[in-house]
Design a protein around this motif. Structure first.
Motif, PDB file in Angstrom:
ATOM      1  N   TYR A   1       0.833  -1.200   0.000  1.00  0.00           N
ATOM      2  CA  TYR A   1       0.000   0.000   0.000  1.00  0.00           C
ATOM      3  C   TYR A   1       0.871   1.254   0.000  1.00  0.00           C
ATOM      4  O   TYR A   1       0.623   2.206  -0.725  1.00  0.00           O
ATOM      5  CB  TYR A   1      -0.924  -0.019   1.220  1.00  0.00           C
ATOM      6  N   ARG A   2       1.933   1.237   0.752  1.00  0.00           N
ATOM      7  CA  ARG A   2       2.806   2.411   0.835  1.00  0.00           C
ATOM      8  C   ARG A   2       3.530   2.634  -0.500  1.00  0.00           C
ATOM      9  O   ARG A   2       3.667   3.763  -0.956  1.00  0.00           O
ATOM     10  CB  ARG A   2       3.809   2.207   1.983  1.00  0.00           C
TER      11      ARG A   2
ATOM     12  N   ILE B   1       3.264   5.980  -2.878  1.00  0.00           N
ATOM     13  CA  ILE B   1       4.418   6.759  -3.335  1.00  0.00           C
ATOM     14  C   ILE B   1       4.403   6.878  -4.861  1.00  0.00           C
ATOM     15  O   ILE B   1       4.653   7.950  -5.425  1.00  0.00           O
ATOM     16  CB  ILE B   1       5.737   6.118  -2.835  1.00  0.00           C
ATOM     17  N   GLN B   2       4.088   5.769  -5.561  1.00  0.00           N
ATOM     18  CA  GLN B   2       4.042   5.804  -7.024  1.00  0.00           C
ATOM     19  C   GLN B   2       2.956   6.757  -7.518  1.00  0.00           C
ATOM     20  O   GLN B   2       3.166   7.501  -8.484  1.00  0.00           O
ATOM     21  CB  GLN B   2       3.825   4.396  -7.582  1.00  0.00           C
ATOM     22  N   GLU B   3       1.817   6.763  -6.838  1.00  0.00           N
ATOM     23  CA  GLU B   3       0.725   7.662  -7.227  1.00  0.00           C
ATOM     24  C   GLU B   3       1.150   9.126  -7.041  1.00  0.00           C
ATOM     25  O   GLU B   3       0.881   9.976  -7.895  1.00  0.00           O
ATOM     26  CB  GLU B   3      -0.526   7.360  -6.401  1.00  0.00           C
ATOM     27  N   GLU B   4       1.844   9.431  -5.958  1.00  0.00           N
ATOM     28  CA  GLU B   4       2.330  10.786  -5.729  1.00  0.00           C
ATOM     29  C   GLU B   4       3.311  11.203  -6.820  1.00  0.00           C
ATOM     30  O   GLU B   4       3.264  12.325  -7.313  1.00  0.00           O
ATOM     31  CB  GLU B   4       3.006  10.881  -4.347  1.00  0.00           C
TER      32      GLU B   4
ATOM     33  N   LEU C   1       1.430  11.979 -10.057  1.00  0.00           N
ATOM     34  CA  LEU C   1       0.777  13.289  -9.974  1.00  0.00           C
ATOM     35  C   LEU C   1       1.796  14.397 -10.129  1.00  0.00           C
ATOM     36  O   LEU C   1       1.541  15.386 -10.821  1.00  0.00           O
ATOM     37  CB  LEU C   1       0.024  13.444  -8.639  1.00  0.00           C
ATOM     38  N   THR C   2       2.961  14.257  -9.539  1.00  0.00           N
ATOM     39  CA  THR C   2       4.003  15.271  -9.633  1.00  0.00           C
ATOM     40  C   THR C   2       4.501  15.368 -11.079  1.00  0.00           C
ATOM     41  O   THR C   2       4.684  16.473 -11.617  1.00  0.00           O
ATOM     42  CB  THR C   2       5.181  14.939  -8.694  1.00  0.00           C
ATOM     43  N   ALA C   3       4.695  14.239 -11.768  1.00  0.00           N
ATOM     44  CA  ALA C   3       5.161  14.236 -13.163  1.00  0.00           C
ATOM     45  C   ALA C   3       4.113  14.893 -14.062  1.00  0.00           C
ATOM     46  O   ALA C   3       4.448  15.654 -14.990  1.00  0.00           O
ATOM     47  CB  ALA C   3       5.444  12.814 -13.621  1.00  0.00           C
ATOM     48  N   ALA C   4       2.829  14.616 -13.790  1.00  0.00           N
ATOM     49  CA  ALA C   4       1.767  15.213 -14.616  1.00  0.00           C
ATOM     50  C   ALA C   4       1.747  16.716 -14.427  1.00  0.00           C
ATOM     51  O   ALA C   4       1.536  17.461 -15.390  1.00  0.00           O
ATOM     52  CB  ALA C   4       0.417  14.599 -14.234  1.00  0.00           C
TER      53      ALA C   4
END
Length: 129
Positions: free
Chosen positions: A110-111, A115-118, A121-124
């Motif tokens: 889950y962690r 982190i991958q989702e964050e 979002l930052t790359a987008a």
């Protein structure tokens, strides 16, 4: 002969003066002893009063502590009684609150996903600019 008489009188006067002075010193000593005895008596009286006062104050302080402890014990017993009496309702309320909240995952996967989702979002956001 008169000179001898004069010496005797002067000697007698000196002796009388010495005796008066000695009597005065003895009276002073007597007065000092009396004053010392009075001071000793009153200091003893004051010391006894002070000890009695401190003893009573300590006794009151211990009584106050004992009453506080007794009140805390009664409150503790009452809270325990109320919790045991209403345990079913409390447990039901906790389960209802737990069901209303989303499950919390604490595992590593889950962690990592978080982190991958964050990062995505930052790359987008960086590509927009």
């Amino acid at each position: 002969w008169r000179q001898r008489q004069a010496r005797r009188r002067v000697g007698a006067l000196r002796d009388a003066a010495r005796q008066r002075k000695a009597a005065g010193v003895r009276a002073e000593i007597r007065n000092d002893k009396a004053a010392t005895a009075c001071q000793c008596f009153w200091r003893t009286v004051l010391a006894v009063r002070r000890v009695r006062y401190l003893w009573l104050r300590r006794k009151e302080r211990l009584e106050h502590k004992r009453r506080d402890r007794a009140a805390a014990d009664m409150q503790r017993w009452m809270r325990g009684f109320l919790v045991r009496k209403n345990w079913g309702a409390i447990k039901a309320h906790q389960l209802k609150l737990k069901a209303a909240l989303p499950p919390v995952r604490h595992d590593l996967e889950y962690r990592v996903d978080q982190i991958q989702e964050e990062r995505r979002l930052t790359a987008a956001e960086l590509e927009k600019h």
